[in-house]
Scaffold this motif. Structure first.
Motif, PDB file in Angstrom:
ATOM      1  N   GLU A  57     -35.868  11.092   6.969  1.00  0.00           N
ATOM      2  CA  GLU A  57     -36.657  10.495   5.909  1.00  0.00           C
ATOM      3  C   GLU A  57     -37.224  11.578   4.997  1.00  0.00           C
ATOM      4  OE1 GLU A  57     -39.609   8.314   8.058  1.00  0.00           O
ATOM      5  OE2 GLU A  57     -40.905  10.044   8.296  1.00  0.00           O
ATOM      6  N   ILE A  58     -37.689  11.140   3.835  1.00  0.00           N
ATOM      7  CA  ILE A  58     -38.385  12.049   2.939  1.00  0.00           C
ATOM      8  C   ILE A  58     -39.831  11.578   2.828  1.00  0.00           C
ATOM      9  CG2 ILE A  58     -36.314  12.623   1.619  1.00  0.00           C
ATOM     10  CD1 ILE A  58     -37.346  10.768  -0.584  1.00  0.00           C
ATOM     11  N   VAL A  59     -40.721  12.505   2.560  1.00  0.00           N
ATOM     12  CA  VAL A  59     -42.135  12.182   2.352  1.00  0.00           C
ATOM     13  C   VAL A  59     -42.414  12.365   0.880  1.00  0.00           C
ATOM     14  CG1 VAL A  59     -44.502  12.777   2.940  1.00  0.00           C
ATOM     15  CG2 VAL A  59     -42.717  12.923   4.679  1.00  0.00           C
ATOM     16  N   ILE A  60     -42.935  11.314   0.243  1.00  0.00           N
ATOM     17  CA  ILE A  60     -43.221  11.358  -1.182  1.00  0.00           C
ATOM     18  C   ILE A  60     -44.710  11.150  -1.410  1.00  0.00           C
ATOM     19  CG2 ILE A  60     -40.924  10.528  -1.812  1.00  0.00           C
ATOM     20  CD1 ILE A  60     -42.139   7.763  -2.305  1.00  0.00           C
ATOM     21  N   ASN A  61     -45.184  11.650  -2.539  1.00  0.00           N
ATOM     22  CA  ASN A  61     -46.550  11.418  -2.994  1.00  0.00           C
ATOM     23  C   ASN A  61     -46.466  10.709  -4.332  1.00  0.00           C
ATOM     24  OD1 ASN A  61     -47.926  12.668  -0.872  1.00  0.00           O
ATOM     25  ND2 ASN A  61     -47.591  14.678  -1.775  1.00  0.00           N
ATOM     26  N   ASP A  62     -47.110   9.534  -4.429  1.00  0.00           N
ATOM     27  CA  ASP A  62     -47.053   8.812  -5.696  1.00  0.00           C
ATOM     28  C   ASP A  62     -48.118   9.336  -6.655  1.00  0.00           C
ATOM     29  OD1 ASP A  62     -49.355   7.712  -4.674  1.00  0.00           O
ATOM     30  OD2 ASP A  62     -48.613   5.662  -4.589  1.00  0.00           O
ATOM     31  N   ALA A  63     -48.199   8.747  -7.833  1.00  0.00           N
ATOM     32  CA  ALA A  63     -49.111   9.211  -8.871  1.00  0.00           C
ATOM     33  C   ALA A  63     -50.577   9.050  -8.473  1.00  0.00           C
ATOM     34  CB  ALA A  63     -48.836   8.458 -10.170  1.00  0.00           C
ATOM     35  N   PHE A  64     -50.873   8.201  -7.511  1.00  0.00           N
ATOM     36  CA  PHE A  64     -52.243   7.968  -7.084  1.00  0.00           C
ATOM     37  C   PHE A  64     -52.644   8.848  -5.901  1.00  0.00           C
ATOM     38  CE2 PHE A  64     -50.735   3.957  -8.919  1.00  0.00           C
ATOM     39  CZ  PHE A  64     -51.596   3.881  -9.998  1.00  0.00           C
ATOM     40  N   GLY A  65     -51.726   9.662  -5.401  1.00  0.00           N
ATOM     41  CA  GLY A  65     -52.023  10.563  -4.298  1.00  0.00           C
ATOM     42  C   GLY A  65     -51.715  10.013  -2.924  1.00  0.00           C
ATOM     43  N   PHE A  66     -51.110   8.836  -2.839  1.00  0.00           N
ATOM     44  CA  PHE A  66     -50.760   8.260  -1.544  1.00  0.00           C
ATOM     45  C   PHE A  66     -49.437   8.837  -1.062  1.00  0.00           C
ATOM     46  CE2 PHE A  66     -53.392   4.868  -3.434  1.00  0.00           C
ATOM     47  CZ  PHE A  66     -54.368   4.794  -2.448  1.00  0.00           C
ATOM     48  N   SER A  67     -49.333   9.074   0.233  1.00  0.00           N
ATOM     49  CA  SER A  67     -48.092   9.571   0.828  1.00  0.00           C
ATOM     50  C   SER A  67     -47.303   8.413   1.414  1.00  0.00           C
ATOM     51  CB  SER A  67     -48.395  10.579   1.934  1.00  0.00           C
ATOM     52  OG  SER A  67     -48.854  11.774   1.382  1.00  0.00           O
ATOM     53  N   TRP A  68     -45.984   8.462   1.238  1.00  0.00           N
ATOM     54  CA  TRP A  68     -45.078   7.441   1.740  1.00  0.00           C
ATOM     55  C   TRP A  68     -43.905   8.133   2.414  1.00  0.00           C
ATOM     56  CZ3 TRP A  68     -46.264   2.295   0.538  1.00  0.00           C
ATOM     57  CH2 TRP A  68     -47.232   2.106  -0.446  1.00  0.00           C
ATOM     58  N   ALA A  69     -43.349   7.492   3.401  1.00  0.00           N
ATOM     59  CA  ALA A  69     -42.129   7.972   4.044  1.00  0.00           C
ATOM     60  C   ALA A  69     -41.014   6.988   3.707  1.00  0.00           C
ATOM     61  CB  ALA A  69     -42.310   8.071   5.548  1.00  0.00           C
ATOM     62  N   VAL A  70     -39.912   7.523   3.186  1.00  0.00           N
ATOM     63  CA  VAL A  70     -38.768   6.690   2.798  1.00  0.00           C
ATOM     64  C   VAL A  70     -37.549   7.174   3.576  1.00  0.00           C
ATOM     65  CG1 VAL A  70     -37.303   5.940   0.892  1.00  0.00           C
ATOM     66  CG2 VAL A  70     -39.727   6.371   0.487  1.00  0.00           C
ATOM     67  N   PRO A  71     -36.915   6.311   4.366  1.00  0.00           N
ATOM     68  CA  PRO A  71     -35.704   6.719   5.099  1.00  0.00           C
ATOM     69  C   PRO A  71     -34.568   7.064   4.141  1.00  0.00           C
ATOM     70  CG  PRO A  71     -36.599   4.669   5.973  1.00  0.00           C
ATOM     71  CD  PRO A  71     -37.340   4.957   4.717  1.00  0.00           C
ATOM     72  N   PHE A  72     -33.713   7.997   4.569  1.00  0.00           N
ATOM     73  CA  PHE A  72     -32.563   8.412   3.760  1.00  0.00           C
ATOM     74  C   PHE A  72     -31.676   7.231   3.387  1.00  0.00           C
ATOM     75  CE2 PHE A  72     -32.557  12.871   5.800  1.00  0.00           C
ATOM     76  CZ  PHE A  72     -33.424  13.340   4.826  1.00  0.00           C
ATOM     77  N   GLN A  73     -31.410   6.336   4.341  1.00  0.00           N
ATOM     78  CA  GLN A  73     -30.466   5.246   4.087  1.00  0.00           C
ATOM     79  C   GLN A  73     -30.995   4.236   3.077  1.00  0.00           C
ATOM     80  OE1 GLN A  73     -31.740   5.748   7.196  1.00  0.00           O
ATOM     81  NE2 GLN A  73     -32.609   3.853   7.948  1.00  0.00           N
ATOM     82  N   ASP A  74     -32.293   4.272   2.770  1.00  0.00           N
ATOM     83  CA  ASP A  74     -32.857   3.329   1.797  1.00  0.00           C
ATOM     84  C   ASP A  74     -32.829   3.851   0.374  1.00  0.00           C
ATOM     85  OD1 ASP A  74     -33.336   1.568   3.822  1.00  0.00           O
ATOM     86  OD2 ASP A  74     -35.466   2.000   3.993  1.00  0.00           O
ATOM     87  N   ILE A  75     -32.558   5.134   0.173  1.00  0.00           N
ATOM     88  CA  ILE A  75     -32.584   5.714  -1.175  1.00  0.00           C
ATOM     89  C   ILE A  75     -31.347   5.259  -1.940  1.00  0.00           C
ATOM     90  CG2 ILE A  75     -32.565   7.842  -2.498  1.00  0.00           C
ATOM     91  CD1 ILE A  75     -34.021   9.158  -0.126  1.00  0.00           C
ATOM     92  N   ILE A  76     -31.581   4.707  -3.137  1.00  0.00           N
ATOM     93  CA  ILE A  76     -30.506   4.210  -3.988  1.00  0.00           C
ATOM     94  C   ILE A  76     -30.185   5.221  -5.089  1.00  0.00           C
ATOM     95  CG2 ILE A  76     -29.769   2.338  -5.515  1.00  0.00           C
ATOM     96  CD1 ILE A  76     -30.179   1.534  -2.583  1.00  0.00           C
ATOM     97  N   SER A  77     -31.216   5.719  -5.756  1.00  0.00           N
ATOM     98  CA  SER A  77     -30.998   6.696  -6.818  1.00  0.00           C
ATOM     99  C   SER A  77     -32.286   7.478  -7.045  1.00  0.00           C
ATOM    100  CB  SER A  77     -30.554   6.019  -8.115  1.00  0.00           C
ATOM    101  OG  SER A  77     -31.603   5.248  -8.661  1.00  0.00           O
ATOM    102  N   ILE A  78     -32.140   8.585  -7.740  1.00  0.00           N
ATOM    103  CA  ILE A  78     -33.268   9.427  -8.097  1.00  0.00           C
ATOM    104  C   ILE A  78     -33.026   9.941  -9.498  1.00  0.00           C
ATOM    105  CG2 ILE A  78     -32.242  11.432  -6.985  1.00  0.00           C
ATOM    106  CD1 ILE A  78     -35.072  12.368  -6.319  1.00  0.00           C
ATOM    107  N   GLY A  79     -34.051   9.928 -10.298  1.00  0.00           N
ATOM    108  CA  GLY A  79     -33.885  10.365 -11.688  1.00  0.00           C
ATOM    109  C   GLY A  79     -35.111  11.039 -12.228  1.00  0.00           C
TER     110      GLY A  79
END
Length: 111
Positions: free
Chosen positions: A89-111
């Motif tokens: 999985e990857i760990v992301i931080n959104d614009a509000f400062g919250f951390s999220w974990a997203v599994p690799f198999q769920d990623i569709i695209s990145i831009g």
């Protein structure tokens, strides 16, 4: 003409209501109908996503991440904090400062 005049529909006036169970069942059916299946990505797309993820980690800039979650595709504007290949999985931080974990198999695209 009112409800008491002959030929009116007074007999069926009480059948207009819906039970809460029926409303819940209709909403659940609509939610199931609007769900989509997880898209399948080819090897070239997966390689491109991997390169973009690595570049986003190095530059630590905001990217738009599209990912599959519970029958829909969601998007987040975020920074990639960490890539964890062991957990997958990857760990992301959104614009509000919250951390999220997203599994690799769920990623569709990145831009």
């Amino acid at each position: 003409m009112n409800k008491l005049t002959p030929g009116s529909n007074i007999r069926w006036e009480s059948s207009r209501m819906m039970l809460p169970e029926h409303v819940d069942a209709l909403r659940a059916q609509q939610a199931r109908a609007s769900q989509i299946e997880r898209p399948l990505l080819d090897e070239q797309t997966l390689d491109a996503i991997g390169r973009q993820l690595n570049e986003a980690v190095v530059k630590h800039c905001f990217v738009t991440l599209s990912y599959y979650h519970s029958g829909s595709i969601r998007q987040k504007k975020c920074t990639i904090d960490k890539i964890d290949p062991i957990i997958g999985e990857i760990v992301i931080n959104d614009a509000f400062g919250f951390s999220w974990a997203v599994p690799f198999q769920d990623i569709i695209s990145i831009g």
